[in-house]
Design a protein around this motif. Structure first.
Motif, PDB file in Angstrom:
ATOM      1  N   ALA A   1      12.292 -24.592  -0.125  1.00 54.72           N
ATOM      2  CA  ALA A   1      11.196 -24.086  -0.963  1.00 54.72           C
ATOM      3  C   ALA A   1      10.314 -23.083  -0.235  1.00 54.72           C
ATOM      4  CB  ALA A   1      10.352 -25.257  -1.467  1.00 54.72           C
ATOM      5  N   PHE A   2      10.064 -23.309   1.048  1.00 57.29           N
ATOM      6  CA  PHE A   2       9.073 -22.497   1.778  1.00 57.29           C
ATOM      7  C   PHE A   2       9.697 -21.551   2.804  1.00 57.29           C
ATOM      8  CE2 PHE A   2       5.827 -21.883   5.139  1.00 57.29           C
ATOM      9  CZ  PHE A   2       4.798 -21.362   4.372  1.00 57.29           C
ATOM     10  N   TRP A   3      10.631 -22.055   3.598  1.00 58.52           N
ATOM     11  CA  TRP A   3      11.158 -21.246   4.700  1.00 58.52           C
ATOM     12  C   TRP A   3      12.221 -20.244   4.251  1.00 58.52           C
ATOM     13  CZ3 TRP A   3       8.365 -25.411   6.050  1.00 58.52           C
ATOM     14  CH2 TRP A   3       7.610 -25.332   7.226  1.00 58.52           C
ATOM     15  N   ILE A   4      13.115 -20.637   3.317  1.00 58.62           N
ATOM     16  CA  ILE A   4      14.156 -19.682   2.896  1.00 58.62           C
ATOM     17  C   ILE A   4      13.549 -18.438   2.250  1.00 58.62           C
ATOM     18  CG2 ILE A   4      16.118 -19.287   1.336  1.00 58.62           C
ATOM     19  CD1 ILE A   4      17.230 -21.962   2.067  1.00 58.62           C
ATOM     20  N   PRO A   5      12.586 -18.542   1.308  1.00 57.53           N
ATOM     21  CA  PRO A   5      11.969 -17.325   0.766  1.00 57.53           C
ATOM     22  C   PRO A   5      11.335 -16.445   1.851  1.00 57.53           C
ATOM     23  CG  PRO A   5      11.452 -19.177  -0.644  1.00 57.53           C
ATOM     24  CD  PRO A   5      12.115 -19.742   0.582  1.00 57.53           C
ATOM     25  N   LEU A   6      10.764 -17.065   2.853  1.00 52.03           N
ATOM     26  CA  LEU A   6      10.155 -16.314   3.954  1.00 52.03           C
ATOM     27  C   LEU A   6      11.239 -15.549   4.732  1.00 52.03           C
ATOM     28  CD1 LEU A   6       7.254 -17.407   6.111  1.00 52.03           C
ATOM     29  CD2 LEU A   6       9.341 -16.860   7.331  1.00 52.03           C
ATOM     30  N   ILE A   7      12.344 -16.227   5.018  1.00 58.23           N
ATOM     31  CA  ILE A   7      13.466 -15.587   5.713  1.00 58.23           C
ATOM     32  C   ILE A   7      14.031 -14.436   4.871  1.00 58.23           C
ATOM     33  CG2 ILE A   7      15.856 -15.955   6.480  1.00 58.23           C
ATOM     34  CD1 ILE A   7      14.947 -18.848   7.264  1.00 58.23           C
ATOM     35  N   GLN A   8      14.117 -14.654   3.569  1.00 56.62           N
ATOM     36  CA  GLN A   8      14.614 -13.609   2.657  1.00 56.62           C
ATOM     37  C   GLN A   8      13.730 -12.367   2.706  1.00 56.62           C
ATOM     38  OE1 GLN A   8      16.875 -15.931  -0.970  1.00 56.62           O
ATOM     39  NE2 GLN A   8      14.761 -15.401  -1.282  1.00 56.62           N
ATOM     40  N   ASP A   9      12.431 -12.578   2.684  1.00 57.33           N
ATOM     41  CA  ASP A   9      11.491 -11.453   2.697  1.00 57.33           C
ATOM     42  C   ASP A   9      11.627 -10.628   3.971  1.00 57.33           C
ATOM     43  OD1 ASP A   9      10.585 -12.218   0.257  1.00 57.33           O
ATOM     44  OD2 ASP A   9       8.660 -13.023   0.942  1.00 57.33           O
ATOM     45  N   ILE A  10      11.992 -11.274   5.062  1.00 60.65           N
ATOM     46  CA  ILE A  10      12.143 -10.579   6.343  1.00 60.65           C
ATOM     47  C   ILE A  10      13.479  -9.849   6.419  1.00 60.65           C
ATOM     48  CG2 ILE A  10      12.450 -10.953   8.845  1.00 60.65           C
ATOM     49  CD1 ILE A  10      10.392 -13.316   8.455  1.00 60.65           C
ATOM     50  N   SER A  11      14.541 -10.524   5.976  1.00 63.05           N
ATOM     51  CA  SER A  11      15.901 -10.002   6.178  1.00 63.05           C
ATOM     52  C   SER A  11      16.428  -9.167   5.020  1.00 63.05           C
ATOM     53  CB  SER A  11      16.861 -11.175   6.419  1.00 63.05           C
ATOM     54  OG  SER A  11      16.949 -11.980   5.246  1.00 63.05           O
ATOM     55  N   GLY A  12      15.829  -9.340   3.831  1.00 60.18           N
ATOM     56  CA  GLY A  12      16.350  -8.645   2.649  1.00 60.18           C
ATOM     57  C   GLY A  12      17.508  -9.369   1.984  1.00 60.18           C
ATOM     58  N   LEU A  13      17.954 -10.492   2.557  1.00 55.54           N
ATOM     59  CA  LEU A  13      19.025 -11.283   1.941  1.00 55.54           C
ATOM     60  C   LEU A  13      18.517 -11.961   0.669  1.00 55.54           C
ATOM     61  CD1 LEU A  13      20.502 -13.056   5.095  1.00 55.54           C
ATOM     62  CD2 LEU A  13      21.525 -11.160   3.843  1.00 55.54           C
ATOM     63  N   GLN A  14      19.417 -12.186  -0.273  1.00 56.38           N
ATOM     64  CA  GLN A  14      19.070 -12.881  -1.509  1.00 56.38           C
ATOM     65  C   GLN A  14      19.826 -14.204  -1.568  1.00 56.38           C
ATOM     66  OE1 GLN A  14      16.706 -11.639  -3.994  1.00 56.38           O
ATOM     67  NE2 GLN A  14      16.273 -10.576  -2.079  1.00 56.38           N
ATOM     68  N   LEU A  15      19.430 -15.121  -0.710  1.00 55.19           N
ATOM     69  CA  LEU A  15      20.107 -16.416  -0.626  1.00 55.19           C
ATOM     70  C   LEU A  15      19.726 -17.338  -1.781  1.00 55.19           C
ATOM     71  CD1 LEU A  15      19.605 -17.231   3.166  1.00 55.19           C
ATOM     72  CD2 LEU A  15      21.754 -16.612   2.070  1.00 55.19           C
ATOM     73  N   PHE A  16      18.434 -17.350  -2.097  1.00 51.49           N
ATOM     74  CA  PHE A  16      17.885 -18.354  -3.005  1.00 51.49           C
ATOM     75  C   PHE A  16      17.008 -17.663  -4.049  1.00 51.49           C
ATOM     76  CE2 PHE A  16      14.411 -21.709  -3.529  1.00 51.49           C
ATOM     77  CZ  PHE A  16      15.108 -22.400  -4.502  1.00 51.49           C
TER      78      PHE A  16
END
Length: 225
Positions: free
Chosen positions: A163-178
């Motif tokens: 809920a919290f860490w994956i969106p943060l990682i996405q915002d940094i990397s540009g990946l659309q995991l979740f």
């Protein structure tokens, strides 16, 4: 509530999802505790004394007795303080909750993190595929508002990383995991979870954490050029 005679300490680092799990459980149960902030680059003697095996946070200390590993700590807290249970009372449902919490540790957290912080393209693609498959399994498993039904349980707490860490990682990397498009039920769960009043108070501040991870990401990929 912890009484005046009880010593309840949590050794942790604010940016750790594992530490956040313990914080969530303590706050959901209304247990007063002392937070001892650790610098993992310069580990304290207290941390090395209380967790000589892994030398990592979180370490939960109850009346001078230390316990390590977040899922083990969550079970100990639930067995020690009975109010607002985070594990089901039914043995079969308890076993299932343990299974899904461990599944999140084994199949979601590692691959998701590596998806963004791996330089090798093939390895990164492999991790993206693994984390996507694991999220799909959880999407199919989610039946109610929370994994625990109408109330947050150990699986929801374990899934704070999603809920919290994956969106943060996405915002940094540009990946659309979740995303809401890929995982509509799981995404809706994440919004309900993040907006829960206790969860909102327990999460670390996003901006400093974002800056730390962004720094790591940029230094990793700049070094590879």
């Amino acid at each position: 509530m912890a009484t005046n005679q009880e010593e309840v300490k949590l050794l942790g680092a604010l940016g750790s999802p594992f530490v956040c799990r313990v914080t969530l459980a303590l706050k959901l149960k209304g247990i007063e505790y002392e937070f001892v902030k650790e610098d993992l680059k310069n580990k304290s003697e207290l941390l090395l004394k209380y967790n000589p095996v892994y030398k990592q946070v979180p370490v939960f200390v109850h009346n001078h007795k230390p316990i390590s590993e977040s899922l083990v700590i969550l079970e100990y807290i639930d067995e020690t303080w009975k109010q607002n249970p985070i594990l089901p009372s039914d043995p079969y449902k308890r076993a299932l909750a343990r299974f899904w919490a461990k599944f999140i540790d084994d199949k979601v957290m590692g691959p998701s993190f590596k998806s963004a912080f791996t330089i090798d393209e093939k390895e990164r693609e492999k991790n993206i595929e693994e984390s996507s498959e694991a999220l799909r399994v959880l999407e199919n498993e989610l039946k109610d508002k929370f994994f625990g039904g109408e109330e947050i349980d150990i699986v929801d707490i374990a899934a704070v990383f999603i809920a919290f860490w994956i969106p943060l990682i996405q915002d940094i990397s540009g990946l659309q995991l979740f995303t809401a498009e890929k995982f509509p039920k799981l995404y809706q769960w994440s919004q309900e979870f993040l907006n829960h009043p206790v969860v909102k108070k327990s999460l670390p501040p996003r901006e400093p954490l974002f800056a730390i991870f962004k720094g790591r990401y940029e230094s990793l990929f700049n070094a590879s050029k």
